[in-house]
Design an enzyme around this catalytic site. Structure first.
Site, PDB file in Angstrom:
ATOM      1  N   THR A   1       0.817  -1.225   0.000  1.00  0.00           N
ATOM      2  CA  THR A   1       0.000   0.000   0.000  1.00  0.00           C
ATOM      3  C   THR A   1       0.845   1.267   0.000  1.00  0.00           C
ATOM      4  O   THR A   1       0.394   2.312  -0.477  1.00  0.00           O
ATOM      5  CB  THR A   1      -0.916   0.015   1.241  1.00  0.00           C
ATOM      6  N   CYS A   2       2.076   1.171   0.521  1.00  0.00           N
ATOM      7  CA  CYS A   2       2.916   2.373   0.533  1.00  0.00           C
ATOM      8  C   CYS A   2       3.382   2.753  -0.873  1.00  0.00           C
ATOM      9  O   CYS A   2       3.753   3.907  -1.113  1.00  0.00           O
ATOM     10  CB  CYS A   2       4.129   2.164   1.434  1.00  0.00           C
TER      11      CYS A   2
END
Length: 1061
Positions: free
Chosen positions: A1028-1029
């Protein structure tokens, strides 16, 4: 100073009011002083500001400014309160009401000292004292209010260069004070009194040693005793706000408003640029004004006469022009002195009709200042610097050459200028030859110039510059004259303004703040700022204060600083720089950082005397011809600062301009057209992000460690313990029991999960706006939770954290909620999306005749937990029927009740938490729908935009797994697409710029696109993995479409947590 910001209504102009201080407030307690604060209110608009509290003082100093949005009929009310007793209902200390028709006159006039009055004539409260304020138009660039110092008697001045002028008094003089504290001086040798402080004999150019002849002038034969001036008139700095003696005081602007010494606010001036000056005072009758404007050739002066329909003041108002004196053979001839001198306070006898008659001692004729007619032809006194003999040969007061001589006779009210200047029908000003109109010629009427707003502001600016040697005492203000002065306070006013005319010519004076004479700043309907020259009717994009050949890009950032809050710099198609004001939604070519000092520096260093910018209009010839002797008397440094700007114009015929529908005349003639203000949401968001980045601390983290099962309560406890500056630090979230390292993705998932819990109607904080619509509104029955206000404070902080750190919340509110967050009023149209049936009913009520049809009253029944509660829309509303006459009031109150019913405290708590992180002024450029996108992002997902802004790693667009992936996405429902996006990025919302603006890891430069990574060395039994980063999904090389679809769906629906296989 308040941090409140109010929306700008249509048709309003922005005015900045500065509350400087108050003086001599009433003391109502024997043993303690009040804690005063002032409250500013725009009547009928809801704009209310309060200053900070000044502890234990009768002379509080606040120096606070507030921006008001004023309509045509809006009035300003300023009240002063004692914070110690305000809760007891007895803290009132006085009020001032400025009506709408006086606000325009006070704008730009500097600081004004206004008397405090009662709220109503029936009040028994003791009221005393004055409040000192200023009004300044903020619709154009300005340098703000100058510094001011308040003396012990309440007079306002700029910081003087020293106090050396307050030397010991000459022999035989004594300083005294009147009952109201005003200083006056007693001459025991001549048994006379005067307002002005006498000087020691021998001071060059300003000696006040009285000669025997002068003493005879100032001596009153009936004043054998040494008393204070009997009944001194009020200083012209005070504006009488009494209306019939008792009502809340309305400001009465008289002819002396623009001559008050309280407007003489200036910055300190270097001593090396000062020289002795001698006053040449000019006195006007009540109801008339004299103006001092600079001619383009020799600084000629024109006289302005107020129209006769304006109210006349009961005291004389005097103006004066200062002359820089040099040795010359042309001396001003002094007429014979008067033999009946007057004491300063009493110099104007009153006629039986109530008008004041001013007696000219030279001609021994009286003139009544009623309608401007019937004025006797009289020679000028030497105090004006003119005589009947030399009026035709002397150009103007600013070029008169004479030794420093003073006439001690009271100023005479009638002035005949050497050249009468009249306005023509088309607005241009023309002037006959000075020689053809002798001074004092009969006729009974005098011509006048039509002063434009720009001219008035320039004169005010000139007066502010001219008081270089002002000191702390009122009597020592300006260049002093040792004799008495007539007209009560007016006489002292004339000498206080003795150095006004030279101000514009003094290069060392404080630079002017307003536009040159005749110019006005205007705005098109599309938000483009331009400048309009009133005498010629020509419009231009170019700021007339800046030379045309000067490029502002040459100024360094160190010299002018960063752009103000809410401004953005852009370039036109041709590369010219312009500036966007998102606060007021306007565009302009002028750099808003160019203050008065920088403009003065530009003009002094780069502009020759004949090439100042005048917006493309040639400087007209002077209205008054200059003689060689007069021209020689003007020193080089006395060139006016705006010498090329037209002030008096000859009669000319303006060439016809092509009429453009959406732009004024002359604006399309230039090479560059100023772009219109566009509703550029991306640009607004970029400007908001820039402002927020400057508020973020450079070190430290906002660390949160929560569990997924108790995310709501644990987040609440952690966030409510933090300070606002701690929440602005870099956000780092960690879920208990997981190894995920937060570079932005974990924080996005935390906000996604928290918003779903926090906004869940089952918790009772919010409710759906209607059954078939899933937008949220505050639940009026949230009070069942005793800590509900604390929870709303937490919700506001969470909204602020999301916006500050660039994340989106999963949830949407009603449109009225966002309008309330922007401090905008709610209208009937806002109710349509929330309750269409109610909207139709209220609309029908407004459009139809309801007489005999509706039997409602100004009350509403509300079902609260099964109990019917009657709420009155106004006091006693249950007994007030709704009629055809009051139905609009009923609809307005009902709409406000519908959205604010029982939620006032909840919303204020939420707004408080939100504004702790996002100052409300940063949201001014946005409307309610744009704010919705800023907070919640875009809920709908465009697959084509998603595909076009996807980065591929170890694969191509033709790779089989990539083609299958997009087929699966297209087969998903909207909910599944949102869940897939949340699985990969941590948020189910799309940024308002689309997928090309997906935010990646914290601190990354620029956006991070959605990425598909094909991992060839991973077994096909594994599920897809999300980062997700980095907005990245790792796809194993699945052999079939169905396997990829099943594995991807399973990962989206069933996986939870970080570093969990």
């Amino acid at each position: 100073m308040n941090k409140l910001d109010y929306p700008r209504r249509n048709g309003t102009h922005k005015v900045r009011i500065t509350i400087l201080c108050a003086r001599n407030l009433a003391r109502k307690d024997l043993f303690r002083l009040p804690d005063p604060f002032a409250k500013v209110q725009v009547d009928g608009t809801g704009q209310v500001y309060s200053t900070e509290i000044s502890k234990s003082s009768l002379d509080p100093k606040w120096n606070a400014h507030y921006d008001l949005f004023l309509g045509i009929g809006d009035a300003i009310t300023i009240t002063v309160w004692n914070q110690r007793k305000i809760h007891k209902g007895s803290g009132f200390l006085g009020c001032v009401r400025i009506p709408a028709f006086n606000i325009q006159s006070l704008k730009g006039a500097g600081f004004q000292r206004l008397d405090l009055g009662k709220l109503s004539p029936d009040d028994d409260e003791l009221v005393r004292g004055q409040i000192i304020i200023s009004l300044l138009s903020k619709d154009g660039p300005s340098s703000g209010n100058p510094l001011a110092i308040v003396g012990p008697s309440g007079d306002v001045r700029g910081p003087s260069e020293d106090d050396s002028s307050e030397d010991s008094l000459p022999e035989g003089w004594e300083e005294r004070r009147t009952d109201n504290g005003r200083v006056y001086y007693v001459n025991h040798a001549t048994k006379s009194t005067q307002w002005d402080r006498p000087r020691q004999p021998g001071v060059v150019g300003s000696s006040h040693a009285t000669s025997p002849q002068q003493r005879h002038n100032t001596h009153n034969g009936n004043s054998g005793d040494r008393q204070a001036p009997a009944g001194p008139t009020r200083s012209t700095t005070c504006t009488n706000l009494m209306n019939n003696g008792h009502r809340s005081r309305d400001l009465s602007v008289t002819a002396s408003d623009e001559r008050r010494h309280s407007t003489e606010i200036l910055s300190s001036v270097g001593k090396e640029n000062t020289s002795p000056t001698t006053p040449v005072s000019a006195t006007t009758t009540p109801g008339k004004k004299t103006s001092s404007s600079n001619s383009s050739s020799a600084g000629g002066r024109t006289l302005e006469q107020r129209p006769t329909n304006e109210p006349a003041t009961p005291t004389s108002s005097t103006t004066s022009a200062s002359v820089r004196l040099h040795s010359n053979d042309n001396h001003v001839k002094t007429p014979k002195h008067q033999t009946n001198g007057h004491a300063p306070p009493e110099s104007t006898p009153t006629s039986p009709t109530g008008q004041q008659n001013y007696v000219n001692g030279n001609a021994q004729n009286g003139s009544t200042s009623g309608n401007g007619s019937g004025q006797a032809a009289q020679p000028q006194s030497a105090s004006n610097g003119w005589t009947q003999e030399d009026a035709a040969t002397t150009t103007s007061p600013s070029t008169t050459t004479s030794p420093p001589r003073h006439s001690q006779s009271p100023p005479t009210p009638n002035i005949s200028p050497p050249a009468s200047v009249t306005p023509s029908a088309n607005g241009n000003v023309h002037s006959p030859n000075a020689n053809s109109t002798p001074a004092g010629s009969g006729g009974g009427s005098r011509s006048y110039t039509a002063a434009t707003p720009g001219q008035r502001s320039q004169r005010r600016s000139s007066r502010q510059q001219g008081e270089e040697s002002s000191t702390r005492r009122r009597s020592s203000r300006g260049t002093r004259n040792g004799g008495t002065s007539g007209g009560g306070g007016g006489g002292g006013s004339g000498q206080r303004y003795a150095s006004a005319a030279i101000a514009a010519a003094n290069q060392a004076a404080r630079p002017f703040l307003d536009l040159p004479p005749g110019y006005e700043m205007r705005t098109t309907q599309q938000g483009q700022v331009y400048f309009y020259h009133i005498p010629t009717g020509v419009s231009t994009w170019h700021d007339p204060r800046i030379p045309r050949d000067f490029d502002t890009q040459h100024l360094t950032l160190d010299a002018i600083g960063p752009l103000p809050s809410g401004w953005e710099q852009r370039k036109t198609a041709s590369g010219r720089v312009y500036f966007v004001d998102h606060n007021n939604r306007t565009t302009q070519f002028t750099d808003p950082r160019l203050s008065g000092s920088i403009l003065q520096m530009i003009r002094r260093g780069t502009v020759p005397p004949t090439s100042a910018a005048n917006a493309g209009t040639p400087a007209p010839p002077s209205a008054t011809p200059a003689t060689p002797s007069a021209a020689a008397a003007v020193p080089p440094q006395a060139t006016p600062a705006s010498n090329a700007t037209p002030t008096t114009l000859t009669t000319t015929t303006n060439p016809p301009h092509r009429i453009v529908p959406d732009l004024p005349q002359g604006l399309l003639e230039g090479a560059d057209l100023l772009p219109k203000y566009r509703r550029d949401l991306v640009g607004k968001l970029r400007a908001l992000r820039t402002e927020l980045q400057t508020m973020q601390p450079q070190s430290g983290h906002c660390r949160l460690e929560v569990s997924r099962n108790e995310i709501f309560e644990e987040s609440y406890r952690l966030i409510m313990k933090m300070r606002a500056k701690d929440m602005r630090k870099r956000l780092m979230v960690k879920f208990k029991g997981e190894e995920g390292l937060d570079y932005g993705g974990v924080a996005r998932e935390w906000l996604h999960l928290l918003s779903r819990e926090m906004l869940n109607p089952q918790y009772g904080l919010f409710q759906y706006s209607r059954d078939d619509h899933y937008t949220l509104q505050i639940n009026p029955d949230s009070g069942v939770n005793p800590d509900h206000l604390s929870y709303f404070h937490f919700v506001g902080r969470t909204l602020g954290i999301a916006v500050f750190h660039g994340h989106c919340l999963d949830g949407g509110f009603t449109t009225p909620f966002y309008k309330q967050l922007l401090n905008k009023p709610i209208t009937l149209g806002d109710i349509e999306g929330v309750d269409p049936d109610l909207h139709r009913s209220l609309t029908w009520m407004l459009e139809s005749n309801i007489s005999g049809i509706i039997e409602s009253t100004f009350s509403v029944e509300n079902n609260s937990f099964g109990a019917l509660v009657v709420h009155e829309l106004k006091p006693g509303g249950a007994s007030i029927p709704v009629t055809e006459e009051n139905k609009r009031e009923y609809v307005k109150l009902y709409v406000n009740y519908r959205f604010m019913r029982g939620i006032e405290q909840q919303f204020l708590a939420l707004q408080k938490g939100f504004c702790e992180l996002i100052p409300s002024h940063l949201l001014r450029p946005f409307d309610e729908r744009e704010l919705e996108l800023v907070i919640g992002g875009i809920s709908s997902i465009d697959v084509n935009d998603w595909r076009n802004n996807t980065r591929l790693k170890h694969c191509t667009n033709e790779t089989t797994q990539v083609l299958w992936f997009w087929q699966v996405v297209e087969s998903y429902s909207s909910e599944m697409r949102a869940r897939l996006l949340q699985f990969v990025t941590g948020s189910s919302r799309v940024p308002l710029q689309g997928f090309r603006a997906l935010q990646g890891s914290t601190g990354a430069v620029g956006p991070r696109l959605f990425t598909i990574h094909l991992t060839a060395d991973v077994p096909t039994q594994n599920l897809p993995k999300a980062h997700t980063c980095f907005n990245r999904i790792d796809l194993p090389p699945y052999e079939t479409y169905q396997l990829l679809c099943d594995k991807l769906t399973q990962a989206v629906e069933e996986t939870c947590g970080f570093a969990v296989e």
